[in-house]
Write an enzyme that holds these catalytic residues in place. Structure first.
Site, PDB file in Angstrom:
ATOM      1  CG  HIS A 256      -1.578  -1.467   1.220  1.00 35.86           C
ATOM      2  ND1 HIS A 256      -1.608  -2.465   1.981  1.00 35.86           N
ATOM      3  CD2 HIS A 256      -3.018  -1.356   0.879  1.00 35.86           C
ATOM      4  CE1 HIS A 256      -2.982  -2.849   1.751  1.00 35.86           C
ATOM      5  NE2 HIS A 256      -3.055  -2.943   0.866  1.00 35.86           N
ATOM      6  CB  THR A 537     -10.679  -4.717  23.446  1.00 37.64           C
ATOM      7  OG1 THR A 537     -10.562  -5.839  23.704  1.00 37.64           O
ATOM      8  CG2 THR A 537      -8.809  -4.108  23.056  1.00 37.64           C
TER       9      THR A 537
END
Length: 624
Positions: A256, A537
């Site tokens: 990318h 989390t």
């Protein structure tokens, strides 16, 4: 600062080595320039690429949903009649011919195209699944990037809730870096194309979904890849910086345009190939299970601007090194541009351990235009309509509206939802304050948007007497209003819970079934988000809650008491995140000293809505 970049291998390392310096400390001045492209509007490059592709290859079609839905499919595969496992892959565009160039009999059934270097939308992925998936089911092959994992994961859960059989294989063949910390893992690179071919051939042979997924998973575990680049790619319509400078090359880059693991002086291809092979076949990292005497497949992949001459030179130097220095039998060599990074100059090397079954899959015939044979046959229409989800035609308006009269279960569910969202609404400022210290400061605002949307939609649309459909509609509200990673994760949570509840044929949902739905939802979030207990989390609140709920119900506690006790575990779990190092999200960049003073906002929000719902349910039962 320079140091010797060496790694152990299957044989003594070559006498020459590459001297590198860290890519984040260049000693040259960075120049920026406007890249030249033969395009029209930069925003239209993907759709115009697809139009040209289907004009070139008559065996391909695209779904008529531009610009939101960008999906290329086999012209001979319709979900209503297709009798083989559908194999779907995709991701950001800019890697052509991946992934659309591998659509064809014997390889992919559909390719989902995102914008340049951007994950495709959930709606595009769902459209592809609906277009080509028949009763044999569908395998999703996903490169290991967070956006791809989440969006393909949510689409998979939605498709399952619509009745499709779905399996997913995540490919991470990157061998550039030591084993990573946290949950990011190895990136998906050019080795993914080999996995496409294995899976497509297995599907064409008529194997079951489980067997196709098993072969694809095994192939993904047998392949390793590393790349080297001489230039930075130029995104359409954007200014590009020449971060490498003259006489430099980059090692261990992704696909990318991101910086590689290291920068080095430009070296002869012999030296570059030796270094890359040592990395891939390192016994220290043990990324691929390849030892002397094994049979292997080799792929030399151009990154977009590398002449065929240079690729062939690399192939010609790689094969004898594998044979003579590493003692490997090179059974197949594929050389060309298979997964590019726009116009980046450079190449990657992929090595896959092979056995007879895998070689048969790679040799099996395919009509995918870039494997690299063309397609023949009559030209069908270039585009066909985007299919609608079957649920739209089977669900009545009445089933997706608030009932005129609520059942006992409906009243309890309404009270629990209302209490949960009001708890989140009341925590907006606190959540934002915590998140400003350990994240980007918008957790409270994001959760607030989702909570208010749920509250508004519940009054109008939620079929509260049907618990499964209500959970599904909560997911729809979250998907529409929340956005960001939290929105995707909570949508996955709801879709997985819905699928579990929907499997129950009875209208009333028991406490045990709610507990199973919670467990399934947690498993889905962990699977697609990559986190688990101890990662700091929302799962650090929900996992202990699920464990206590299951334990208390098994012990014979009444459902409301078990729910309340599990909510205390959720609160304790959320508070315990102060003592955890962050291994996911933006908190992973924050110092341990700051983290020790602040709980994880996502975990605190999850504990709050869970606790509020439990208290509301307990109150309802006490009044009854």
């Amino acid at each position: 600062m320079k140091k010797d970049f060496s790694s152990s291998s299957l044989q003594s390392p070559p006498t020459k080595s590459i001297k590198i310096k860290r890519s984040d400390s260049p000693k040259y001045s960075v120049m920026a320039f406007q890249g030249k492209k033969l395009i029209n509007n930069p925003n239209d490059v993907v759709t115009e690429f697809i139009e040209g592709l289907v004009e070139t290859y008559p065996g391909l079609q695209y779904l008529d949903g531009f610009p939101e839905v960008k999906v290329v499919i086999r012209a001979d595969a319709s979900g209503t009649t297709y009798d083989k496992v559908a194999v779907i892959s995709g991701g950001g565009s800019g890697h052509e011919p991946a992934h659309a160039g591998y659509v064809g009999e014997g390889m992919l059934t559909a390719a989902i195209c995102g914008d340049v270097f951007a994950s495709p939308s959930v709606d595009s992925i769902l459209a592809g699944i609906r277009a080509v998936t028949g009763p044999m089911g569908c395998l999703l092959i996903v490169k290991n990037y967070t956006g791809d994992r989440l969006n393909f994961g949510l689409a998979a859960e939605q498709a399952r809730s619509e009745g499709y059989k779905i399996e997913t294989v995540i490919v991470g063949d990157d061998c550039a870096l030591p084993p990573p910390r946290g949950i990011a893992g190895r990136r998906g690179l050019a080795g993914t194309v080999l996995v496409h071919k294995v899976a497509g051939a297995a599907a064409a042979a008529g194997l079951s979904l489980a067997d196709v997924a098993s072969e694809a998973q095994r192939a993904s575990e047998m392949v390793g890849t590393m790349g080297v680049a001489l230039s930075v790619c130029t995104l359409p319509g954007q200014v590009t910086s020449d971060r490498l400078g003259p006489g430099k090359m980059e090692l261990g880059l992704g696909i990318h345009g991101e910086a590689g693991a290291a920068v080095a002086d430009l070296q002869p291809v012999d030296v570059v190939v030796s270094h890359v092979l040592n990395q891939i076949l390192s016994l220290e990292t043990n990324y691929v299970p390849i030892t002397r005497g094994n049979r292997v497949v080799l792929m030399i992949n151009g990154l977009g601007a590398t002449p065929v001459m240079e690729l062939m030179i690399a192939a010609g130097k790689t094969v004898p090194k594998l044979q003579l220095e590493f003692g490997l039998a090179v059974e197949r060599v594929y050389t060309g541009s298979f997964m590019t990074s726009l116009d980046m100059a450079g190449f990657s090397i992929s090595i896959m351990k092979a056995d007879q079954t895998l070689l048969q899959r790679l040799d099996a015939p395919t009509k995918a235009p870039h494997w690299p044979v063309g397609s023949a046959g009559n030209r069908p229409p270039a585009k066909i309509p985007v299919p609608l989800p079957s649920s739209r035609s089977t669900k009545s308006e009445e089933s997706l509206s608030r009932p005129l009269q609520l059942s006992e279960q409906g009243h309890i569910l309404e009270a629990a939802i209302e209490a949960a969202v009001n708890a989140v609404i009341g925590m907006r400022d606190s959540l934002n304050d915590w998140d400003s210290k350990v994240g980007d400061g918008d957790c409270g605002s994001t959760m607030y948007r989702g909570a208010t949307a749920i509250l508004d939609d519940m009054k109008k649309y939620y079929p509260l007497n049907d618990a499964a459909e209500t959970v599904n509609e909560i997911g729809s509200s979250v998907r529409r209003a929340m956005g960001g990673t939290s929105g995707v994760l909570y949508n996955i949570f709801c879709k997985a819970a819905y699928a579990k509840l929907k499997a129950n044929s009875d209208s009333a949902v028991t406490a045990k079934q709610w507990a199973e739905a919670l467990e399934a939802a947690i498993a889905a979030v962990s699977k697609y988000g990559g986190a688990s207990a101890g990662y700091r989390t929302l799962l650090d609140a929900l996992i202990p809650a699920s464990a206590v709920l299951k334990e208390r119900l098994t012990a014979g506690d009444d459902s409301s008491t078990a729910f309340l006790l599990s909510s205390e575990a959720a609160s304790a779990g959320a508070e315990s995140t102060k003592d955890m190092p962050a291994q996911a999200g933006r908190s992973s960049y924050v110092s341990a000293a700051i983290l020790a003073t602040v709980p994880d906002p996502g975990a605190m929000a999850a504990a709050a809505w869970y606790r509020a719902a439990a208290l509301a349910v307990k109150a309802k039962y006490e009044k009854a």
